[in-house]
Design an enzyme around this catalytic site. Sequence first.
Site, PDB file in Angstrom:
ATOM      1  N   ASP A   1       0.858  -1.175   0.000  1.00  0.00           N
ATOM      2  CA  ASP A   1       0.000   0.000   0.000  1.00  0.00           C
ATOM      3  C   ASP A   1       0.903   1.236   0.000  1.00  0.00           C
ATOM      4  O   ASP A   1       2.112   1.142   0.226  1.00  0.00           O
ATOM      5  CB  ASP A   1      -0.891  -0.050   1.249  1.00  0.00           C
ATOM      6  CG  ASP A   1      -1.793   1.153   1.360  1.00  0.00           C
ATOM      7  OD1 ASP A   1      -2.400   1.544   0.355  1.00  0.00           O
ATOM      8  OD2 ASP A   1      -1.880   1.723   2.470  1.00  0.00           O
TER       9      ASP A   1
ATOM     10  N   ASP B   1      -0.412   5.129   0.886  1.00  0.00           N
ATOM     11  CA  ASP B   1      -0.786   6.082   1.940  1.00  0.00           C
ATOM     12  C   ASP B   1      -0.918   5.371   3.282  1.00  0.00           C
ATOM     13  O   ASP B   1      -1.657   4.399   3.416  1.00  0.00           O
ATOM     14  CB  ASP B   1      -2.107   6.763   1.583  1.00  0.00           C
ATOM     15  CG  ASP B   1      -2.002   7.600   0.315  1.00  0.00           C
ATOM     16  OD1 ASP B   1      -1.059   8.397   0.208  1.00  0.00           O
ATOM     17  OD2 ASP B   1      -2.866   7.448  -0.571  1.00  0.00           O
TER      18      ASP B   1
ATOM     19  N   ASP C   1      -1.604  -1.079   5.979  1.00  0.00           N
ATOM     20  CA  ASP C   1      -1.917  -0.441   7.258  1.00  0.00           C
ATOM     21  C   ASP C   1      -3.400  -0.447   7.584  1.00  0.00           C
ATOM     22  O   ASP C   1      -3.784  -0.354   8.742  1.00  0.00           O
ATOM     23  CB  ASP C   1      -1.425   1.019   7.256  1.00  0.00           C
ATOM     24  CG  ASP C   1      -2.265   1.898   6.348  1.00  0.00           C
ATOM     25  OD1 ASP C   1      -2.951   2.794   6.856  1.00  0.00           O
ATOM     26  OD2 ASP C   1      -2.248   1.684   5.129  1.00  0.00           O
TER      27      ASP C   1
END
Length: 309
Positions: free
Chosen positions: A18, A20, A189
Amino acid sequence: MNDTAQESKRRKIVCFSDFDGTIFMQDTGHILFDNHGCGTKRRQILDEQIKSGERSFRDVSEEMWSSLDVPFEDGFEVMEKNLEIDVDFRTFHKFCRENEIPFNVISAGLKPVLRRVLDTFLGEEASSHIDIVANDAEITADGSEWKPIWRHDDSDLGHDKALSIQEARKAAHLTAENGTIPLIVFIGDGVSDLAAAREADVLFARRGLRLEEYCQENGIDYIPFDTFADIQRRLEEIQEEDRQKTGGRGVPVRFNPRANLWRRVSSKAAVPRYVVMSPTKEEKMFLWPEVFSVPVVGSEQQMVAPLQV
């Protein structure tokens, strides 16, 4: 190849990550919307409209991006000032390059934005070794219009990875190169990463955030990390464990049959073709699984969209 050479063979690793909140601690889109678009308050209202099901992800996203009125360069300036890269990512990326580990970014953001960020923080040469799967965009020179080019134009989300995943899984099979089967790693995240994370042999979740919480709540195997230095250290340990137990041949010690999909496509290209074709419905189906997921009787639980009535 003699026995000694076989025993010392290191298995190929392919990393998917990922962007961001994972490589960078802030969200690129949020920085732009808060400073040059709809503003923080309106963005938060729009986020709630997605969660409540009042509006589609695509509809809300288009309002957020269309609210921008800033030239790309000016918008990038505020991102450069506010973005913070993981303190150990540069070292980790160097480690990947030195060990011939392909590293790929998968994001629901805009590819021109993400590429410019990586070019600036890593340097263009280093950035060029990272493949990015994200939406394209049309941005006018004066910045009066920012228009996402969705990978699935007929989807109310703009992204629909589910269909491509289902199709690819049916045809998936193990692919071996010189007797080795690649180890698939995913780094994320948020719960929105689960659509991809479930297809990995090894899942790294940033400590203290929603993906870790979700893994704990649902008994999903993962490895927590604070910085990419933790990931590098654990990957080196996993490599050594695998070398000692398998000699780098056959299936990995840490093996997830679901990852066969990634192995199949990553053996032909750095970025899975099915991801390029159709990123994901994660925004609804995985951020709010209690609303958008249903068990499929007689088979592994799948995440499916609710019936349209």
